[in-house]
Design a protein around this motif. Sequence first.
Motif, PDB file in Angstrom:
ATOM      1  N   LYS A   1       2.814  12.816  10.662  1.00 16.39           N
ATOM      2  CA  LYS A   1       3.389  11.876   9.962  1.00 16.39           C
ATOM      3  C   LYS A   1       2.038  11.546   8.779  1.00 16.39           C
ATOM      4  O   LYS A   1       1.088  11.704   9.161  1.00 16.39           O
ATOM      5  CB  LYS A   1       3.668  10.602  10.919  1.00 16.39           C
ATOM      6  CG  LYS A   1       4.874  10.895  11.776  1.00 16.39           C
ATOM      7  CD  LYS A   1       5.108   9.489  12.593  1.00 16.39           C
ATOM      8  CE  LYS A   1       6.358   9.896  13.438  1.00 16.39           C
ATOM      9  NZ  LYS A   1       6.559   8.811  14.295  1.00 16.39           N
ATOM     10  N   THR A   2       2.400  10.465   7.997  1.00 15.53           N
ATOM     11  CA  THR A   2       1.328   9.794   7.157  1.00 15.53           C
ATOM     12  C   THR A   2       1.267   8.380   7.852  1.00 15.53           C
ATOM     13  O   THR A   2       1.942   7.613   7.762  1.00 15.53           O
ATOM     14  CB  THR A   2       1.684   9.586   5.659  1.00 15.53           C
ATOM     15  OG1 THR A   2       2.249  10.972   5.426  1.00 15.53           O
ATOM     16  CG2 THR A   2       0.643   9.313   4.788  1.00 15.53           C
ATOM     17  N   ALA A   3      -0.131   8.148   8.475  1.00 15.98           N
ATOM     18  CA  ALA A   3      -0.217   6.964   8.927  1.00 15.98           C
ATOM     19  C   ALA A   3      -0.264   5.841   7.928  1.00 15.98           C
ATOM     20  O   ALA A   3      -0.536   6.008   6.781  1.00 15.98           O
ATOM     21  CB  ALA A   3      -1.734   6.876   9.491  1.00 15.98           C
ATOM     22  N   PHE A   4       0.556   4.638   8.282  1.00 22.03           N
ATOM     23  CA  PHE A   4       0.762   3.552   7.436  1.00 22.03           C
ATOM     24  C   PHE A   4      -0.755   3.190   7.127  1.00 22.03           C
ATOM     25  O   PHE A   4      -1.776   3.103   7.754  1.00 22.03           O
ATOM     26  CB  PHE A   4       1.389   2.384   8.035  1.00 22.03           C
ATOM     27  CG  PHE A   4       2.760   2.544   7.926  1.00 22.03           C
ATOM     28  CD1 PHE A   4       3.387   2.016   7.001  1.00 22.03           C
ATOM     29  CD2 PHE A   4       3.506   3.195   8.932  1.00 22.03           C
ATOM     30  CE1 PHE A   4       4.795   1.960   6.957  1.00 22.03           C
ATOM     31  CE2 PHE A   4       4.890   3.340   8.626  1.00 22.03           C
ATOM     32  CZ  PHE A   4       5.349   2.673   7.634  1.00 22.03           C
ATOM     33  N   HIS A   5      -0.932   2.814   5.690  1.00 24.32           N
ATOM     34  CA  HIS A   5      -2.252   2.514   5.138  1.00 24.32           C
ATOM     35  C   HIS A   5      -2.144   1.765   3.917  1.00 24.32           C
ATOM     36  O   HIS A   5      -0.969   1.557   3.194  1.00 24.32           O
ATOM     37  CB  HIS A   5      -3.064   3.528   4.811  1.00 24.32           C
ATOM     38  CG  HIS A   5      -2.366   4.634   3.841  1.00 24.32           C
ATOM     39  ND1 HIS A   5      -1.431   5.408   4.282  1.00 24.32           N
ATOM     40  CD2 HIS A   5      -2.536   4.883   2.440  1.00 24.32           C
ATOM     41  CE1 HIS A   5      -0.850   6.092   3.137  1.00 24.32           C
ATOM     42  NE2 HIS A   5      -1.716   5.702   2.240  1.00 24.32           N
ATOM     43  N   GLN A   6      -3.159   1.002   3.448  1.00 27.85           N
ATOM     44  CA  GLN A   6      -3.269   0.444   2.045  1.00 27.85           C
ATOM     45  C   GLN A   6      -4.083   1.138   1.449  1.00 27.85           C
ATOM     46  O   GLN A   6      -5.266   1.780   1.576  1.00 27.85           O
ATOM     47  CB  GLN A   6      -3.727  -0.970   2.477  1.00 27.85           C
ATOM     48  CG  GLN A   6      -3.760  -2.027   1.169  1.00 27.85           C
ATOM     49  CD  GLN A   6      -4.440  -3.127   1.678  1.00 27.85           C
ATOM     50  OE1 GLN A   6      -5.647  -3.174   1.630  1.00 27.85           O
ATOM     51  NE2 GLN A   6      -4.159  -4.328   1.640  1.00 27.85           N
ATOM     52  N   ASP A   7      -4.039   1.308  -0.149  1.00 25.43           N
ATOM     53  CA  ASP A   7      -4.409   1.984  -0.855  1.00 25.43           C
ATOM     54  C   ASP A   7      -5.843   1.731  -1.470  1.00 25.43           C
ATOM     55  O   ASP A   7      -7.004   2.415  -1.837  1.00 25.43           O
ATOM     56  CB  ASP A   7      -3.939   2.691  -2.056  1.00 25.43           C
ATOM     57  CG  ASP A   7      -2.438   3.299  -1.823  1.00 25.43           C
ATOM     58  OD1 ASP A   7      -2.854   4.400  -0.763  1.00 25.43           O
ATOM     59  OD2 ASP A   7      -1.703   3.471  -2.525  1.00 25.43           O
TER      60      ASP A   7
ATOM     61  N   ASN B   1      -7.842   4.876   6.282  1.00 24.70           N
ATOM     62  CA  ASN B   1      -7.865   5.685   7.733  1.00 24.70           C
ATOM     63  C   ASN B   1      -7.668   7.171   7.373  1.00 24.70           C
ATOM     64  O   ASN B   1      -7.668   7.752   6.127  1.00 24.70           O
ATOM     65  CB  ASN B   1      -6.570   5.317   8.637  1.00 24.70           C
ATOM     66  CG  ASN B   1      -5.186   5.610   7.845  1.00 24.70           C
ATOM     67  OD1 ASN B   1      -4.888   6.502   7.357  1.00 24.70           O
ATOM     68  ND2 ASN B   1      -4.128   4.624   8.065  1.00 24.70           N
ATOM     69  N   VAL B   2      -7.530   8.239   8.285  1.00 29.84           N
ATOM     70  CA  VAL B   2      -7.948   9.452   8.061  1.00 29.84           C
ATOM     71  C   VAL B   2      -6.472  10.173   7.936  1.00 29.84           C
ATOM     72  O   VAL B   2      -6.361  11.499   8.125  1.00 29.84           O
ATOM     73  CB  VAL B   2      -8.571  10.158   9.140  1.00 29.84           C
ATOM     74  CG1 VAL B   2     -10.156   9.559   9.314  1.00 29.84           C
ATOM     75  CG2 VAL B   2      -7.812   9.837  10.462  1.00 29.84           C
ATOM     76  N   PHE B   3      -5.486   9.464   7.768  1.00 33.00           N
ATOM     77  CA  PHE B   3      -4.099  10.061   7.526  1.00 33.00           C
ATOM     78  C   PHE B   3      -3.574  10.646   8.580  1.00 33.00           C
ATOM     79  O   PHE B   3      -2.321  10.304   8.972  1.00 33.00           O
ATOM     80  CB  PHE B   3      -4.021  11.095   6.286  1.00 33.00           C
ATOM     81  CG  PHE B   3      -4.177  10.367   4.857  1.00 33.00           C
ATOM     82  CD1 PHE B   3      -3.416   9.288   4.453  1.00 33.00           C
ATOM     83  CD2 PHE B   3      -5.174  10.733   4.027  1.00 33.00           C
ATOM     84  CE1 PHE B   3      -3.350   8.681   3.092  1.00 33.00           C
ATOM     85  CE2 PHE B   3      -5.076  10.383   2.826  1.00 33.00           C
ATOM     86  CZ  PHE B   3      -4.293   9.183   2.485  1.00 33.00           C
TER      87      PHE B   3
END
Length: 331
Positions: free
Chosen positions: A161-167, A211-213
């Motif tokens: 998955k792609t961890a939830f994050h903010q750009d 985060n590191v994805f």
Amino acid sequence: MTTRKSPGVCADDCRRFDSDGVVCLRSVLTADEVGHLRRAVDHQIAGLHQSRTGYDFESLARQVWAPGRGVDTGAADRFDMARMKDMVGADPLARPLQEEVPGGGDGLFFYDVAAWKHDLGVREVAFDSALPEIAGHLMQAAYVNFWEDTTFVKAPRTRQKTAFHQDLAYFQIEGDQCVVVWIPLDPADLGNGVMQYVRGSHRWGETFAPNVFVSQTPFAASPEKRCPDIEGAPGDFDIISFNVEPGDVIIHHVKTVHGAGGNASDRWRRAVSLRYCGDQVRYFDRPGAIPQVGVTHGLKDGDRLLAADYPVVWPKPWPGLRLAGLYGDGS
């Protein structure tokens, strides 16, 4: 897919973007423009093991979670993946973020950046399609700088998955007049890993650490707080997604929290992400931000993004001007 792109966005699109932090626009890119991006992505994937900027996060995740094992990234050296593994190992909240794939999966989660610097087709889409004008209207910007492009591909049977994050905290910018355009090159839905967005999260008044994805683990160098554990309690958040076709685009605010599932299907999910900044954004060498590839500017904190690394792509000096051929190596 339409034969000609939409000239812009309507008032309802702007209102939805302002309230939700994300909007899906249909049939924005032409078949030729989508074709430019597909060829560029296929070229990037073909050079994976020779590229200094291309990574397979599916393979890296397996190595990160394997105790006592080093991390092999081939020729890629943009990230210190051994240090990333140490960060994940030291994070008591870290856990694998993987999709269940019946019978197991050994897919590909491909990542690469900065194709615009050497690929004319990518520049034609990033600079000369309808996108710069659309971005300008959504941001209510006097002018628009192109920031960079990133490629994200999930092959069939990819568990990661792609961890939830903010750009925002990934970028060397101050200010949030910035949008990210997610461009599907294949039909995409929840089954093959379309992006998911936390509606209204751009209005939380928060900046979250990168985060590191492959894990929710935040970058150690960032002073910002950890992103909430959205994967652990998805029902607590207003998560939305869009079923999209090639030619459609999804545009989100730089502070909108988002992530994606794996790809448990037998379909590819190729996508390119383009980032645009408005006139209110200033350069900021942000702690914890990912170093950009091949930048040559001498900008200082507080400077406008007036450098060849960040072309002004809207408005054009005169109607019909094509910018793509004026940048990059001309290929």
